[in-house]
Design a protein around this motif. Structure first.
Motif, PDB file in Angstrom:
ATOM      1  N   VAL A 182       0.839  -1.196   0.000  1.00 23.72           N
ATOM      2  CA  VAL A 182       0.000   0.000   0.000  1.00 23.72           C
ATOM      3  C   VAL A 182       0.876   1.248   0.000  1.00 23.72           C
ATOM      4  O   VAL A 182       1.821   1.363   0.774  1.00 23.72           O
ATOM      5  N   GLN A 183       0.561   2.171  -0.895  1.00 23.25           N
ATOM      6  CA  GLN A 183       1.280   3.446  -0.922  1.00 23.25           C
ATOM      7  C   GLN A 183       0.275   4.575  -1.118  1.00 23.25           C
ATOM      8  O   GLN A 183      -0.605   4.501  -1.980  1.00 23.25           O
ATOM      9  N   GLY A 187      -1.173  -0.030  -4.938  1.00 24.88           N
ATOM     10  CA  GLY A 187      -0.864  -1.231  -4.179  1.00 24.88           C
ATOM     11  C   GLY A 187      -2.036  -1.949  -3.552  1.00 24.88           C
ATOM     12  O   GLY A 187      -1.834  -2.896  -2.796  1.00 24.88           O
ATOM     13  N   PHE A 188      -3.257  -1.488  -3.842  1.00 23.02           N
ATOM     14  CA  PHE A 188      -4.435  -2.170  -3.309  1.00 23.02           C
ATOM     15  C   PHE A 188      -5.630  -1.856  -4.202  1.00 23.02           C
ATOM     16  O   PHE A 188      -5.549  -1.001  -5.079  1.00 23.02           O
ATOM     17  N   THR A 189      -6.731  -2.552  -3.941  1.00 22.58           N
ATOM     18  CA  THR A 189      -7.952  -2.345  -4.732  1.00 22.58           C
ATOM     19  C   THR A 189      -8.630  -1.076  -4.225  1.00 22.58           C
ATOM     20  O   THR A 189      -9.472  -1.104  -3.327  1.00 22.58           O
ATOM     21  N   PHE A 190      -8.254   0.016  -4.840  1.00 23.59           N
ATOM     22  CA  PHE A 190      -8.635   1.350  -4.350  1.00 23.59           C
ATOM     23  C   PHE A 190     -10.142   1.501  -4.192  1.00 23.59           C
ATOM     24  O   PHE A 190     -10.609   2.045  -3.185  1.00 23.59           O
ATOM     25  N   SER A 191     -10.899   1.006  -5.146  1.00 24.84           N
ATOM     26  CA  SER A 191     -12.350   1.230  -5.151  1.00 24.84           C
ATOM     27  C   SER A 191     -13.083   0.430  -4.080  1.00 24.84           C
ATOM     28  O   SER A 191     -14.299   0.576  -3.939  1.00 24.84           O
ATOM     29  N   TYR A 229      -1.085  17.434   6.869  1.00 25.84           N
ATOM     30  CA  TYR A 229      -2.255  16.688   6.419  1.00 25.84           C
ATOM     31  C   TYR A 229      -1.826  15.333   5.868  1.00 25.84           C
ATOM     32  O   TYR A 229      -0.859  15.233   5.097  1.00 25.84           O
ATOM     33  N   PHE A 230      -2.593  14.304   6.264  1.00 30.38           N
ATOM     34  CA  PHE A 230      -2.289  12.930   5.887  1.00 30.38           C
ATOM     35  C   PHE A 230      -3.523  12.276   5.282  1.00 30.38           C
ATOM     36  O   PHE A 230      -4.634  12.511   5.766  1.00 30.38           O
ATOM     37  N   CYS A 231      -3.328  11.397   4.307  1.00 30.60           N
ATOM     38  CA  CYS A 231      -4.434  10.534   3.909  1.00 30.60           C
ATOM     39  C   CYS A 231      -4.193   9.146   4.486  1.00 30.60           C
ATOM     40  O   CYS A 231      -3.066   8.771   4.822  1.00 30.60           O
ATOM     41  N   TYR A 232      -5.306   8.425   4.622  1.00 29.28           N
ATOM     42  CA  TYR A 232      -5.286   7.169   5.377  1.00 29.28           C
ATOM     43  C   TYR A 232      -6.249   6.166   4.745  1.00 29.28           C
ATOM     44  O   TYR A 232      -7.359   6.528   4.321  1.00 29.28           O
ATOM     45  N   VAL A 233      -5.796   4.915   4.712  1.00 24.58           N
ATOM     46  CA  VAL A 233      -6.681   3.817   4.351  1.00 24.58           C
ATOM     47  C   VAL A 233      -6.553   2.749   5.427  1.00 24.58           C
ATOM     48  O   VAL A 233      -5.440   2.459   5.888  1.00 24.58           O
ATOM     49  N   PRO A 234      -7.662   2.174   5.881  1.00 23.19           N
ATOM     50  CA  PRO A 234      -7.605   1.230   6.986  1.00 23.19           C
ATOM     51  C   PRO A 234      -6.903  -0.083   6.646  1.00 23.19           C
ATOM     52  O   PRO A 234      -6.521  -0.822   7.547  1.00 23.19           O
ATOM     53  N   LEU A 235      -6.697  -0.349   5.370  1.00 18.22           N
ATOM     54  CA  LEU A 235      -5.992  -1.559   4.974  1.00 18.22           C
ATOM     55  C   LEU A 235      -4.555  -1.493   5.483  1.00 18.22           C
ATOM     56  O   LEU A 235      -3.758  -0.652   5.044  1.00 18.22           O
ATOM     57  N   GLY A 236      -4.249  -2.349   6.423  1.00 21.53           N
ATOM     58  CA  GLY A 236      -2.905  -2.327   6.995  1.00 21.53           C
ATOM     59  C   GLY A 236      -2.601  -1.083   7.806  1.00 21.53           C
ATOM     60  O   GLY A 236      -1.432  -0.804   8.087  1.00 21.53           O
ATOM     61  N   ASP A 237      -3.654  -0.322   8.157  1.00 21.31           N
ATOM     62  CA  ASP A 237      -3.476   0.919   8.942  1.00 21.31           C
ATOM     63  C   ASP A 237      -2.438   1.807   8.255  1.00 21.31           C
ATOM     64  O   ASP A 237      -1.420   2.209   8.836  1.00 21.31           O
ATOM     65  N   SER A 238      -2.697   2.130   6.987  1.00 23.30           N
ATOM     66  CA  SER A 238      -1.687   2.762   6.140  1.00 23.30           C
ATOM     67  C   SER A 238      -1.887   4.273   6.026  1.00 23.30           C
ATOM     68  O   SER A 238      -2.988   4.756   5.743  1.00 23.30           O
TER      69      SER A 238
END
Length: 114
Positions: free
Chosen positions: A2-3, A26-30, A94-103
């Protein structure tokens, strides 16, 4: 892997606008909700906006409601944060975040000052 890579920050005067962008790979964004957070040194990280995987539902911190708009383009794998009528208290990393792997992304500085 994930990036998340943020762009678009900078120095603006109060009342001006900025548009942040988060490019994902690096992941299924949608398939994932994405959120934007901010942090001032010495303070807890605050979630400012979030958007569901489809983009149909958004929510905002009270401090930014009516001024910030989050949007996403699943084809381009990006999530943007349009920030209008910026105030000095919006100054933060400011940061963006996706819960996949707490990234988290690496963050980008926004400074609002006259």
């Amino acid at each position: 892997q994930v990036q998340l890579v943020e762009s678009g920050g900078g120095l603006v005067q109060p009342g001006q606008s900025l548009r942040l962008s988060c490019a994902a790979s690096g992941f299924t964004f949608s398939s994932y909700a994405i959120s934007w957070h901010r942090q001032v040194p010495g303070q807890a990280r605050e979630r400012v906006a979030a958007i569901t995987a489809s983009g149909s539902i958004t929510n905002y911190a009270d401090s930014v409601k009516g001024r910030f708009t989050i949007s996403r383009d699943n084809g381009k794998r990006t999530v943007d944060l349009q920030m209008n009528n910026l105030k000095p208290e919006d100054t933060a990393m400011y940061f963006c975040y996706v819960p996949l792997g707490d990234s988290w992304g690496q963050g980008i500085q926004v400074t609002v000052s006259s």
